[in-house]
Design an enzyme around this catalytic site. Structure first.
Site, PDB file in Angstrom:
ATOM      1  N   GLY A 245      77.475  41.760  33.643  1.00 22.34           N
ATOM      2  CA  GLY A 245      78.755  41.654  33.643  1.00 22.34           C
ATOM      3  C   GLY A 245      78.941  40.189  34.089  1.00 22.34           C
ATOM      4  O   GLY A 245      78.428  39.356  33.930  1.00 22.34           O
ATOM      5  N   SER A 246      80.293  39.973  34.885  1.00 21.74           N
ATOM      6  CA  SER A 246      80.471  38.588  35.150  1.00 21.74           C
ATOM      7  C   SER A 246      79.625  37.948  36.271  1.00 21.74           C
ATOM      8  O   SER A 246      79.083  38.573  37.042  1.00 21.74           O
ATOM      9  CB  SER A 246      81.984  38.352  35.313  1.00 21.74           C
ATOM     10  OG  SER A 246      82.222  39.184  36.652  1.00 21.74           O
ATOM     11  N   SER A 247      79.634  36.497  36.256  1.00 22.01           N
ATOM     12  CA  SER A 247      78.908  35.972  37.093  1.00 22.01           C
ATOM     13  C   SER A 247      79.536  36.322  38.811  1.00 22.01           C
ATOM     14  O   SER A 247      78.724  36.518  39.697  1.00 22.01           O
ATOM     15  CB  SER A 247      78.644  34.459  37.248  1.00 22.01           C
ATOM     16  OG  SER A 247      78.361  34.064  35.888  1.00 22.01           O
TER      17      SER A 247
ATOM     18  N   VAL B  38      81.294  39.030  39.648  1.00 23.22           N
ATOM     19  CA  VAL B  38      81.067  40.217  40.351  1.00 23.22           C
ATOM     20  C   VAL B  38      79.396  40.395  40.173  1.00 23.22           C
ATOM     21  O   VAL B  38      78.964  41.208  41.347  1.00 23.22           O
ATOM     22  CB  VAL B  38      81.556  41.402  39.380  1.00 23.22           C
ATOM     23  CG1 VAL B  38      81.010  42.808  39.771  1.00 23.22           C
ATOM     24  CG2 VAL B  38      82.821  41.162  39.033  1.00 23.22           C
ATOM     25  N   GLY B  39      78.795  39.791  39.417  1.00 23.19           N
ATOM     26  CA  GLY B  39      77.257  39.910  39.870  1.00 23.19           C
ATOM     27  C   GLY B  39      76.677  39.429  41.102  1.00 23.19           C
ATOM     28  O   GLY B  39      75.950  40.018  41.725  1.00 23.19           O
TER      29      GLY B  39
ATOM     30  N   GLU C 168      72.246  40.513  34.627  1.00 18.66           N
ATOM     31  CA  GLU C 168      72.657  39.655  33.275  1.00 18.66           C
ATOM     32  C   GLU C 168      73.896  39.186  33.197  1.00 18.66           C
ATOM     33  O   GLU C 168      74.878  40.106  33.188  1.00 18.66           O
ATOM     34  CB  GLU C 168      72.231  40.488  31.989  1.00 18.66           C
ATOM     35  CG  GLU C 168      72.242  39.908  30.728  1.00 18.66           C
ATOM     36  CD  GLU C 168      71.991  40.840  29.548  1.00 18.66           C
ATOM     37  OE1 GLU C 168      72.072  40.418  28.635  1.00 18.66           O
ATOM     38  OE2 GLU C 168      71.657  41.783  29.746  1.00 18.66           O
TER      39      GLU C 168
ATOM     40  N   CYS D  39      77.450  37.418  26.262  1.00 17.36           N
ATOM     41  CA  CYS D  39      76.875  36.197  27.170  1.00 17.36           C
ATOM     42  C   CYS D  39      76.354  35.386  26.486  1.00 17.36           C
ATOM     43  O   CYS D  39      76.084  34.037  26.639  1.00 17.36           O
ATOM     44  CB  CYS D  39      76.283  36.843  28.114  1.00 17.36           C
ATOM     45  SG  CYS D  39      74.548  38.029  27.633  1.00 17.36           S
TER      46      CYS D  39
END
Length: 357
Positions: free
Chosen positions: A244-246, A248-249, A266, A300
């Site tokens: 997902g997004s950076s 939230v990651g 990822e 991505c």
């Protein structure tokens, strides 16, 4: 189904109806949360209804999965590989309808949708071979008449949180390897693509049931952020894979690290293509085009920037402008469409704002 369009009849082939239960818990379909509507991003019309998970459903599923892990890890790796092989065959038998579902619910064109499901099948094939190669080392010992050897043990449960843009391929990359290595899988699919989560889980569940194995070996949830947060915090899940997004990651990583768990992340990309003066310009232009517009730019790995040698700058831009004029934007299920819709109206508005600026 939520639409009268006869073209949606293929959804019945993969066990979907107008109303669907969004959790597979302890070998049963059960969910006590709110009902949400899966939308076709091409026209914002309803496809079907899905009942999501609650935290109580999650806890019930994790308790069963923890028990199932005790059974699954004792099964020899090659036999676990045989189960994964059967999962691959079940997916292969439903390749076309599953691929069309990916296109319908996520918005990527049909060749991409079918290609994504094929990625899971390919991972099943790879994992089957791997199940006979989980070898350890034999290590010389300084003590007479002794030797040392290593044995790799399963972690127990692997949590997999997937994103909308690759709603089933990412599951395959993680789950196939996790399963042959003796781990149970807890999957939380993207909230915007719940039907894909359900359809794939149904095929996996059928294989487990046919082999008289605990259904809790593979547990899945349709739900929102609270389910993802529960997975991140759960000490019973030593490894969490998040796509997902950076933003939230980073939150997932911090939460998992706080309990000394492990993460596979990822996240977002900001990718560039460099074209030098000796490049095949026609090949480069074709590569740039699909790298930028594939999956409607929602990857991505999407190309967002170009670095062109000054001597070919004008030539590349002229050719690129020419091929962009030929791009067909529309319904991803229609032949000839190259660019489908953005998954959400909000995302489309963001794209438009960036282009206008």
């Amino acid at each position: 189904m939520g639409s009268d369009n006869e073209s949606l009849e293929f959804l019945k082939e993969i066990g979907l109806g107008s109303s669907n239960i969004g959790c597979y818990i302890n070998g049963h379909w059960k969910a006590t949360g709110s009902s949400v509507t899966s939308l076709n991003p091409s026209n914002n019309q309803a496809i079907a209804e899905v009942t999501e998970a609650t935290l109580q459903d999650y806890e019930e599923g994790l308790q069963a999965c923890s028990e199932a892990a005790k059974t699954w890890m004792t099964i020899p790796a090659p036999k676990r590989g045989e189960i994964v092989r059967q999962i691959g065959e079940a997916l292969r038998a439903k390749l076309d309808p599953l691929g069309r579902l990916v296109s319908l619910e996520m918005g990527k064109i049909v060749p991409e949708g079918i290609g994504e499901v094929q990625e899971i099948i390919d991972m099943c094939d790879y994992a089957v071979g791997l199940s006979r190669q989980l070898n350890g080392s034999i290590i010389p010992s300084e003590r007479p008449d002794h030797m040392m050897f290593e044995v790799w043990n399963p972690l127990g449960i692997v949590g997999v949180i997937t994103a909308f843009n690759f709603p089933c391929a990412v599951l395959g990359w993680n789950a196939c390897i996790a399963l042959v290595c003796g781990n149970c899988v807890v999957w939380k699919g993207a909230p915007t693509t719940p039907l894909i989560t359900i359809a794939v889980t149904k095929l996996v569940a059928e294989v487990l049931e046919r082999n008289k194995l605990p259904g809790a070996i593979f547990t899945s949830f349709c739900g929102g952020a609270e389910i993802g947060q529960a997975i991140s915090k759960d000490t019973r899940i030593p490894l969490v894979s998040f796509t997902g997004s950076s933003k939230v990651g980073l939150m997932v990583q911090q939460t998992v690290n706080e309990r000394f768990g492990k993460c596979l992340l990822e996240l977002s990309g900001n990718n560039a293509i460099i074209v030098m003066d000796d490049a095949d310009i026609k090949l480069a232009v074709r590569s740039i085009l699909f790298a930028a517009v594939g999956t409607t730019g929602q990857r991505c790995t999407t190309c967002r920037r170009l670095f062109l040698h000054e001597s070919i700058y004008t030539n590349v831009l002229d050719q690129l402008t020419g091929v962009y004029k030929q791009v067909k934007i529309g319904n991803p299920l229609e032949t000839g469409t190259l660019v489908g819709p953005c998954i959400l109206v909000l995302l489309w508005k963001t794209f438009r704002r960036v282009f206008q600026s």
